[in-house]
Write a protein that holds these residues in place. Structure first.
Motif, PDB file in Angstrom:
ATOM      1  N   VAL A 109       0.829  -1.216   0.000  1.00  0.00           N
ATOM      2  CA  VAL A 109       0.000   0.000   0.000  1.00  0.00           C
ATOM      3  C   VAL A 109       0.861   1.263   0.000  1.00  0.00           C
ATOM      4  N   ASN A 110       2.165   1.123   0.245  1.00  0.00           N
ATOM      5  CA  ASN A 110       3.045   2.289   0.265  1.00  0.00           C
ATOM      6  C   ASN A 110       3.421   2.727  -1.143  1.00  0.00           C
ATOM      7  N   ASN A 111       3.717   3.998  -1.291  1.00  0.00           N
ATOM      8  CA  ASN A 111       4.316   4.483  -2.524  1.00  0.00           C
ATOM      9  C   ASN A 111       5.817   4.233  -2.413  1.00  0.00           C
ATOM     10  N   MET A 112       6.317   3.197  -3.085  1.00  0.00           N
ATOM     11  CA  MET A 112       7.719   2.853  -2.932  1.00  0.00           C
ATOM     12  C   MET A 112       8.637   3.801  -3.697  1.00  0.00           C
ATOM     13  N   ARG A 113       8.058   4.750  -4.405  1.00  0.00           N
ATOM     14  CA  ARG A 113       8.874   5.829  -4.958  1.00  0.00           C
ATOM     15  C   ARG A 113       9.399   6.716  -3.845  1.00  0.00           C
ATOM     16  N   GLY A 114       8.823   6.555  -2.647  1.00  0.00           N
ATOM     17  CA  GLY A 114       9.357   7.264  -1.495  1.00  0.00           C
ATOM     18  C   GLY A 114       8.354   8.191  -0.835  1.00  0.00           C
ATOM     19  N   ALA A 115       8.779   8.762   0.303  1.00  0.00           N
ATOM     20  CA  ALA A 115       7.932   9.634   1.101  1.00  0.00           C
ATOM     21  C   ALA A 115       8.390  11.085   0.987  1.00  0.00           C
ATOM     22  N   ASN A 116       7.497  12.003   1.331  1.00  0.00           N
ATOM     23  CA  ASN A 116       7.848  13.421   1.408  1.00  0.00           C
ATOM     24  C   ASN A 116       8.959  13.599   2.445  1.00  0.00           C
ATOM     25  N   PRO A 117      10.026  14.317   2.128  1.00  0.00           N
ATOM     26  CA  PRO A 117      11.140  14.444   3.077  1.00  0.00           C
ATOM     27  C   PRO A 117      10.822  15.278   4.306  1.00  0.00           C
ATOM     28  N   GLY A 118       9.680  15.978   4.318  1.00  0.00           N
ATOM     29  CA  GLY A 118       9.339  16.815   5.456  1.00  0.00           C
ATOM     30  C   GLY A 118      10.099  18.127   5.449  1.00  0.00           C
ATOM     31  N   ASN A 119       9.927  18.919   6.507  1.00  0.00           N
ATOM     32  CA  ASN A 119      10.539  20.252   6.544  1.00  0.00           C
ATOM     33  C   ASN A 119      11.711  20.344   7.515  1.00  0.00           C
ATOM     34  N   VAL A 120      12.188  19.214   8.033  1.00  0.00           N
ATOM     35  CA  VAL A 120      13.421  19.173   8.816  1.00  0.00           C
ATOM     36  C   VAL A 120      14.420  18.326   8.032  1.00  0.00           C
ATOM     37  N   TRP A 121      15.486  18.970   7.575  1.00  0.00           N
ATOM     38  CA  TRP A 121      16.461  18.311   6.700  1.00  0.00           C
ATOM     39  C   TRP A 121      17.784  18.152   7.434  1.00  0.00           C
ATOM     40  N   GLU A 122      18.312  16.941   7.420  1.00  0.00           N
ATOM     41  CA  GLU A 122      19.595  16.690   8.069  1.00  0.00           C
ATOM     42  C   GLU A 122      20.665  16.447   7.009  1.00  0.00           C
ATOM     43  N   PHE A 123      21.551  17.407   6.894  1.00  0.00           N
ATOM     44  CA  PHE A 123      22.716  17.297   6.017  1.00  0.00           C
ATOM     45  C   PHE A 123      23.940  17.723   6.821  1.00  0.00           C
ATOM     46  N   SER A 124      25.031  17.052   6.575  1.00  0.00           N
ATOM     47  CA  SER A 124      26.263  17.427   7.269  1.00  0.00           C
ATOM     48  C   SER A 124      26.676  18.839   6.903  1.00  0.00           C
ATOM     49  N   HIS A 125      27.219  19.558   7.876  1.00  0.00           N
ATOM     50  CA  HIS A 125      27.812  20.865   7.620  1.00  0.00           C
ATOM     51  C   HIS A 125      29.004  20.692   6.672  1.00  0.00           C
ATOM     52  N   MET A 126      29.413  21.760   6.000  1.00  0.00           N
ATOM     53  CA  MET A 126      30.585  21.708   5.128  1.00  0.00           C
ATOM     54  C   MET A 126      31.852  21.845   5.971  1.00  0.00           C
ATOM     55  N   HIS A 127      32.229  20.740   6.624  1.00  0.00           N
ATOM     56  CA  HIS A 127      33.400  20.755   7.483  1.00  0.00           C
ATOM     57  C   HIS A 127      34.660  20.996   6.648  1.00  0.00           C
ATOM     58  N   TYR A 128      35.690  21.460   7.304  1.00  0.00           N
ATOM     59  CA  TYR A 128      36.937  21.772   6.601  1.00  0.00           C
ATOM     60  C   TYR A 128      37.628  20.520   6.072  1.00  0.00           C
ATOM     61  N   CYS A 129      37.238  19.343   6.569  1.00  0.00           N
ATOM     62  CA  CYS A 129      37.818  18.100   6.055  1.00  0.00           C
ATOM     63  C   CYS A 129      37.084  17.601   4.807  1.00  0.00           C
ATOM     64  N   ASN A 130      35.937  18.214   4.468  1.00  0.00           N
ATOM     65  CA  ASN A 130      35.209  17.818   3.263  1.00  0.00           C
ATOM     66  C   ASN A 130      36.055  18.139   2.033  1.00  0.00           C
ATOM     67  N   LYS A 131      36.190  17.167   1.138  1.00  0.00           N
ATOM     68  CA  LYS A 131      37.053  17.340  -0.035  1.00  0.00           C
ATOM     69  C   LYS A 131      36.586  18.467  -0.942  1.00  0.00           C
ATOM     70  N   ASN A 132      35.324  18.869  -0.835  1.00  0.00           N
ATOM     71  CA  ASN A 132      34.787  19.933  -1.683  1.00  0.00           C
ATOM     72  C   ASN A 132      34.748  21.280  -0.962  1.00  0.00           C
ATOM     73  N   ARG A 133      35.313  21.341   0.239  1.00  0.00           N
ATOM     74  CA  ARG A 133      35.304  22.586   0.995  1.00  0.00           C
ATOM     75  C   ARG A 133      36.155  23.646   0.302  1.00  0.00           C
ATOM     76  N   LYS A 134      35.565  24.828   0.107  1.00  0.00           N
ATOM     77  CA  LYS A 134      36.267  25.943  -0.521  1.00  0.00           C
ATOM     78  C   LYS A 134      36.609  26.999   0.534  1.00  0.00           C
ATOM     79  N   SER A 135      37.418  27.948   0.154  1.00  0.00           N
ATOM     80  CA  SER A 135      37.827  29.004   1.075  1.00  0.00           C
ATOM     81  C   SER A 135      36.752  30.089   1.109  1.00  0.00           C
ATOM     82  N   HIS A 136      35.610  29.719   1.697  1.00  0.00           N
ATOM     83  CA  HIS A 136      34.476  30.628   1.809  1.00  0.00           C
ATOM     84  C   HIS A 136      33.852  30.408   3.183  1.00  0.00           C
ATOM     85  N   PRO A 137      33.531  31.487   3.923  1.00  0.00           N
ATOM     86  CA  PRO A 137      33.120  31.319   5.318  1.00  0.00           C
ATOM     87  C   PRO A 137      31.749  30.694   5.529  1.00  0.00           C
ATOM     88  N   THR A 138      30.885  30.717   4.515  1.00  0.00           N
ATOM     89  CA  THR A 138      29.518  30.215   4.732  1.00  0.00           C
ATOM     90  C   THR A 138      29.074  29.255   3.625  1.00  0.00           C
TER      91      THR A 138
END
Length: 318
Positions: free
Chosen positions: A148-177
């Motif tokens: 009975v579920n839509n296996m295409r997935g569910a609405n992600p909602g309005n609280v999103w968890e993504f990692s911050h752009m830490h300085y160890c991230n390989k894509n981190r640029k020299s930008h403060p925000t």
């Protein structure tokens, strides 16, 4: 650089004034929060009323350039978000849709008071009902397989968890925000279509243009610092191996995939549905599939099919 991507060096308000009316389907932007950040050739340190006047000016131009079915997402800090909300709703008569909370696990530490662990994003539309929202493009995997579920997935909602752009991230640029690409991916996929024009009046390190480049959107970035312009050009020329951040739920393997035919078909679909822009996450997903269903995969002679999916991914990204 792709001809559909336009990078403009200049003042956001002045350059916005040069854009035609109703020419932009979507605006996603992370303006200065007035926190005295150092952006190289400019300092984020307006007086209180000055900052509100500045915000009012650029938001007025943003409203003008949006199409009648356009959408704007604005990142904003706690001190000013209620004022930005009021400008959008009360002064510009835009229509509130969502208040999104971006939750991250690490941030500024405080010894008196609670350490901040989120940013907020306001989503407003120009029309109350007629606007683009591609829910199927941003769904997250279900926890369980149910017919009975839509296996295409569910609405992600309005609280999103993504990692911050830490300085160890390989894509981190020299930008403060610098913001994670996964955040922009979700907003751009949901609120625009391929071929639409998407704008960031405060382009910074070029996250919006990088996501537009990989999702077949036309992008316009406005940035006052020429060093960040050069940074963005370099970023756009880099090989693409997947966006630099992902909602960890995208790698979630549903429980109860017990029917062999349904299971193998779902695994194939999962990769196409949820990991299309994240080829570097497919290996983790396959590992989770095998961990959860190894005995059933062996029993149904499907283990080799799953491993072939892994090999195909490695070869296509080599």
């Amino acid at each position: 650089m792709d001809k559909e991507l336009n990078l403009i060096c200049g003042d956001a308000i002045l350059e916005l004034q040069k854009l035609p009316d109703s020419s932009i389907r979507l605006i996603v932007t992370d303006p200065p929060y007035n926190l005295n950040k150092d952006y190289g050739n400019n300092q984020d340190n307006f007086e209180f009323q000055e900052y509100l006047d500045f915000s009012r000016q650029w938001l007025k131009e943003a409203y003008r350039v949006l199409t009648d079915d356009g959408t704007i997402y604005v990142f904003m800090g706690m001190r000013y978000i209620s004022y930005i909300y009021s400008i959008l709703e009360q002064e510009l008569s835009m229509h509130f849709n969502s208040w999104i909370t971006w939750y991250y696990t690490q941030g500024v530490g405080k010894t008196k008071g609670f350490s901040p662990r989120h940013d907020d994003i306001l989503m407003f539309t120009k029309h109350p009902k007629k606007f683009v929202f591609n829910l199927d493009d941003i769904r997250v995997p279900q926890k369980y397989y149910r017919s009975v579920n839509n296996m295409r997935g569910a609405n992600p909602g309005n609280v999103w968890e993504f990692s911050h752009m830490h300085y160890c991230n390989k894509n981190r640029k020299s930008h403060p925000t610098q913001k994670p690409e996964g955040l922009y991916e979700r907003m751009i996929l949901s609120s625009s279509n391929e071929g639409d024009t998407v704008l960031d009046p405060f382009s910074g390190s070029g996250t919006l243009l990088r996501v537009c480049q990989q999702t077949n959107r036309n992008g316009i970035g406005i940035e006052v610092n020429p060093d960040y312009i050069e940074m963005t050009y370099e970023r756009l020329s880099e090989p693409f191996n997947g966006f630099d951040s992902i909602d960890e739920r995208m790698k979630r393997v549903p429980n109860d995939l017990n029917d062999p035919d349904i299971r193998i078909k779902y695994i194939e679909n999962h990769i196409n549905w949820f990991l299309k822009n994240h080829p570097d996450a497919i290996n983790d997903f396959i590992d989770e599939v095998i961990t959860k269903y190894e005995s059933k995969l062996i029993e149904s002679w499907q283990i080799s099919l799953v491993e072939q999916m892994r090999i195909k991914t490695v070869l296509s990204n080599s």
